[in-house]
Design a protein around this motif. Structure first.
Motif, PDB file in Angstrom:
ATOM      1  N   GLU A   2      10.914  16.833  -0.617  1.00 26.11           N
ATOM      2  CA  GLU A   2       9.642  16.122  -0.717  1.00 26.11           C
ATOM      3  C   GLU A   2       9.331  15.786  -2.162  1.00 26.11           C
ATOM      4  O   GLU A   2       9.544  16.587  -3.058  1.00 26.11           O
ATOM      5  CB  GLU A   2       8.527  16.992  -0.114  1.00 26.11           C
ATOM      6  CG  GLU A   2       7.332  16.169   0.266  1.00 26.11           C
ATOM      7  CD  GLU A   2       6.519  16.820   1.371  1.00 26.11           C
ATOM      8  OE1 GLU A   2       5.335  16.528   1.432  1.00 26.11           O
ATOM      9  OE2 GLU A   2       7.085  17.608   2.150  1.00 26.11           O
ATOM     10  N   LYS A   3       8.851  14.567  -2.373  1.00 26.63           N
ATOM     11  CA  LYS A   3       8.462  14.107  -3.701  1.00 26.63           C
ATOM     12  C   LYS A   3       7.243  14.910  -4.155  1.00 26.63           C
ATOM     13  O   LYS A   3       6.375  15.221  -3.364  1.00 26.63           O
ATOM     14  CB  LYS A   3       8.101  12.613  -3.628  1.00 26.63           C
ATOM     15  CG  LYS A   3       8.234  11.905  -4.952  1.00 26.63           C
ATOM     16  CD  LYS A   3       7.630  10.524  -4.952  1.00 26.63           C
ATOM     17  CE  LYS A   3       8.393   9.500  -4.173  1.00 26.63           C
ATOM     18  NZ  LYS A   3       7.900   8.146  -4.387  1.00 26.63           N
ATOM     19  N   ASP A   4       7.187  15.252  -5.449  1.00 26.97           N
ATOM     20  CA  ASP A   4       6.020  15.971  -5.962  1.00 26.97           C
ATOM     21  C   ASP A   4       4.779  15.130  -5.745  1.00 26.97           C
ATOM     22  O   ASP A   4       4.737  13.954  -6.115  1.00 26.97           O
ATOM     23  CB  ASP A   4       6.178  16.238  -7.476  1.00 26.97           C
ATOM     24  CG  ASP A   4       7.288  17.232  -7.760  1.00 26.97           C
ATOM     25  OD1 ASP A   4       7.599  18.031  -6.844  1.00 26.97           O
ATOM     26  OD2 ASP A   4       7.840  17.203  -8.875  1.00 26.97           O
ATOM     27  N   GLN A   5       3.770  15.730  -5.156  1.00 24.44           N
ATOM     28  CA  GLN A   5       2.500  15.030  -4.954  1.00 24.44           C
ATOM     29  C   GLN A   5       1.705  15.108  -6.230  1.00 24.44           C
ATOM     30  O   GLN A   5       1.392  16.183  -6.687  1.00 24.44           O
ATOM     31  CB  GLN A   5       1.714  15.673  -3.783  1.00 24.44           C
ATOM     32  CG  GLN A   5       2.435  15.613  -2.449  1.00 24.44           C
ATOM     33  CD  GLN A   5       2.684  14.167  -1.973  1.00 24.44           C
ATOM     34  OE1 GLN A   5       1.846  13.314  -2.168  1.00 24.44           O
ATOM     35  NE2 GLN A   5       3.827  13.936  -1.384  1.00 24.44           N
ATOM     36  N   GLU A   6       1.433  13.949  -6.831  1.00 26.69           N
ATOM     37  CA  GLU A   6       0.702  13.930  -8.103  1.00 26.69           C
ATOM     38  C   GLU A   6      -0.768  13.709  -7.870  1.00 26.69           C
ATOM     39  O   GLU A   6      -1.185  13.038  -7.003  1.00 26.69           O
ATOM     40  CB  GLU A   6       1.255  12.823  -9.013  1.00 26.69           C
ATOM     41  CG  GLU A   6       2.664  13.160  -9.448  1.00 26.69           C
ATOM     42  CD  GLU A   6       3.478  11.903  -9.791  1.00 26.69           C
ATOM     43  OE1 GLU A   6       2.927  10.833 -10.037  1.00 26.69           O
ATOM     44  OE2 GLU A   6       4.699  12.034  -9.768  1.00 26.69           O
ATOM     45  N   THR A  35       0.812  -1.219   0.000  1.00 29.07           N
ATOM     46  CA  THR A  35       0.000   0.000   0.000  1.00 29.07           C
ATOM     47  C   THR A  35       0.848   1.273   0.000  1.00 29.07           C
ATOM     48  O   THR A  35       0.374   2.322  -0.406  1.00 29.07           O
ATOM     49  CB  THR A  35      -0.927   0.048   1.229  1.00 29.07           C
ATOM     50  OG1 THR A  35      -0.114   0.054   2.420  1.00 29.07           O
ATOM     51  CG2 THR A  35      -1.877  -1.137   1.258  1.00 29.07           C
ATOM     52  N   GLY A  36       2.090   1.166   0.495  1.00 25.90           N
ATOM     53  CA  GLY A  36       2.941   2.356   0.571  1.00 25.90           C
ATOM     54  C   GLY A  36       2.744   3.143   1.849  1.00 25.90           C
ATOM     55  O   GLY A  36       3.386   4.167   2.052  1.00 25.90           O
ATOM     56  N   ILE A  37       1.871   2.648   2.720  1.00 23.71           N
ATOM     57  CA  ILE A  37       1.652   3.335   4.000  1.00 23.71           C
ATOM     58  C   ILE A  37       1.684   2.329   5.151  1.00 23.71           C
ATOM     59  O   ILE A  37       1.420   1.140   4.962  1.00 23.71           O
ATOM     60  CB  ILE A  37       0.291   4.092   4.028  1.00 23.71           C
ATOM     61  CG1 ILE A  37      -0.863   3.150   3.724  1.00 23.71           C
ATOM     62  CG2 ILE A  37       0.308   5.279   3.090  1.00 23.71           C
ATOM     63  CD1 ILE A  37      -2.231   3.761   3.893  1.00 23.71           C
ATOM     64  N   LEU A  38       2.039   2.825   6.313  1.00 15.27           N
ATOM     65  CA  LEU A  38       2.007   2.028   7.534  1.00 15.27           C
ATOM     66  C   LEU A  38       1.296   2.840   8.605  1.00 15.27           C
ATOM     67  O   LEU A  38       1.405   4.069   8.637  1.00 15.27           O
ATOM     68  CB  LEU A  38       3.431   1.703   8.007  1.00 15.27           C
ATOM     69  CG  LEU A  38       4.271   0.823   7.083  1.00 15.27           C
ATOM     70  CD1 LEU A  38       5.703   0.759   7.579  1.00 15.27           C
ATOM     71  CD2 LEU A  38       3.683  -0.582   6.993  1.00 15.27           C
ATOM     72  N   LYS A  39       0.583   2.176   9.486  1.00 17.12           N
ATOM     73  CA  LYS A  39      -0.124   2.854  10.571  1.00 17.12           C
ATOM     74  C   LYS A  39       0.883   3.430  11.564  1.00 17.12           C
ATOM     75  O   LYS A  39       1.863   2.780  11.919  1.00 17.12           O
ATOM     76  CB  LYS A  39      -1.060   1.888  11.305  1.00 17.12           C
ATOM     77  CG  LYS A  39      -2.281   1.508  10.513  1.00 17.12           C
ATOM     78  CD  LYS A  39      -3.260   2.650  10.514  1.00 17.12           C
ATOM     79  CE  LYS A  39      -4.504   2.350   9.734  1.00 17.12           C
ATOM     80  NZ  LYS A  39      -5.202   3.579   9.398  1.00 17.12           N
ATOM     81  N   ARG A  40       0.614   4.647  12.016  1.00 13.11           N
ATOM     82  CA  ARG A  40       1.475   5.324  12.985  1.00 13.11           C
ATOM     83  C   ARG A  40       1.718   4.434  14.207  1.00 13.11           C
ATOM     84  O   ARG A  40       2.838   4.318  14.685  1.00 13.11           O
ATOM     85  CB  ARG A  40       0.821   6.643  13.407  1.00 13.11           C
ATOM     86  CG  ARG A  40       1.594   7.375  14.467  1.00 13.11           C
ATOM     87  CD  ARG A  40       0.817   8.554  15.056  1.00 13.11           C
ATOM     88  NE  ARG A  40       1.595   9.150  16.119  1.00 13.11           N
ATOM     89  CZ  ARG A  40       2.020  10.407  16.115  1.00 13.11           C
ATOM     90  NH1 ARG A  40       1.715  11.202  15.111  1.00 13.11           N
ATOM     91  NH2 ARG A  40       2.747  10.862  17.105  1.00 13.11           N
ATOM     92  N   ASN A  52       7.279   8.286   0.569  1.00 11.33           N
ATOM     93  CA  ASN A  52       7.697   9.684   0.613  1.00 11.33           C
ATOM     94  C   ASN A  52       8.802   9.877   1.661  1.00 11.33           C
ATOM     95  O   ASN A  52       9.773  10.591   1.413  1.00 11.33           O
ATOM     96  CB  ASN A  52       6.494  10.588   0.911  1.00 11.33           C
ATOM     97  CG  ASN A  52       6.802  12.051   0.649  1.00 11.33           C
ATOM     98  OD1 ASN A  52       7.441  12.390  -0.340  1.00 11.33           O
ATOM     99  ND2 ASN A  52       6.367  12.904   1.540  1.00 11.33           N
ATOM    100  N   LEU A  53       8.667   9.218   2.806  1.00 14.31           N
ATOM    101  CA  LEU A  53       9.673   9.291   3.866  1.00 14.31           C
ATOM    102  C   LEU A  53      11.031   8.836   3.332  1.00 14.31           C
ATOM    103  O   LEU A  53      12.040   9.516   3.505  1.00 14.31           O
ATOM    104  CB  LEU A  53       9.239   8.418   5.052  1.00 14.31           C
ATOM    105  CG  LEU A  53      10.282   8.127   6.124  1.00 14.31           C
ATOM    106  CD1 LEU A  53      10.575   9.388   6.920  1.00 14.31           C
ATOM    107  CD2 LEU A  53       9.804   7.032   7.052  1.00 14.31           C
TER     108      LEU A  53
END
Length: 168
Positions: A164-168, A111-116, A154-155
């Motif tokens: 920071e990577k460009d947010q598309e 997913t590219g994300i992890l829960k805090r 992004n991290l």
């Protein structure tokens, strides 16, 4: 010693896996190996991998997945083999790709994300534990979204490229 034996020894010395890494890196790999060697027998086997996945919250790991991991090793996985395998995987690898792959272990769905909460739990309870202050600093620099998701892609981009990577 014959010249042939001397040459062979010299070749062996330059390919020593311990010379590929700095002492601090070797210590980090040793800590990771120790965490994974659940039964403390000095080798990582099927049961150790299954227990490691369970500790990371993955309970339904297919036997084939574990077998495929073990097949990557030339034999029983002791610390030297473990370090050699990492050395081979990291040889020529882009630092961004290497760091991303470390995060992907905890994101099997990609997913590219992890829960805090998960990131906090992992960083404060495993290996070189983060202090509450270090966690605050990290989340101040890389804030999760309103749902508590940390965009680790992004991290990693910021860690390796500095912006920071460009947010598309």
């Amino acid at each position: 010693m014959s010249p042939k034996k001397a040459k062979k020894r010299a070749e062996g010395a330059s390919s020593n896996v311990f010379s590929m890494f700095e002492q601090a890196q070797i210590q980090e790999f040793k800590e990771a190996f120790t965490i994974m060697d659940q039964n403390r027998d000095g080798f990582i086997d099927k049961n150790d991998l299954r227990d490691t996945f369970a500790a990371l919250g993955r309970l339904n790991v297919k036997q084939e997945e574990i077998d495929d991991m073990l097949k990557e090793a030339p034999g029983p996985i002791n610390f030297t083999v473990f370090l050699t395998m990492f050395g081979e995987k990291l040889k020529g690898a882009d630092p961004e790709e290497t760091i991303l792959n470390a995060f992907k272990v905890f994101d099997p769905e990609g997913t590219g994300i992890l829960k805090r909460e998960f990131v906090t739990d992992m960083l404060t309870t495993q290996a070189d534990r983060f202090s509450p202050e270090e966690m605050e600093q990290m989340f101040a620099a890389f804030p999760p979204d309103v749902a508590g998701n940390l965009d680790y892609k992004n991290l990693v981009h910021i860690i390796t490229h500095g912006e920071e990577k460009d947010q598309e």
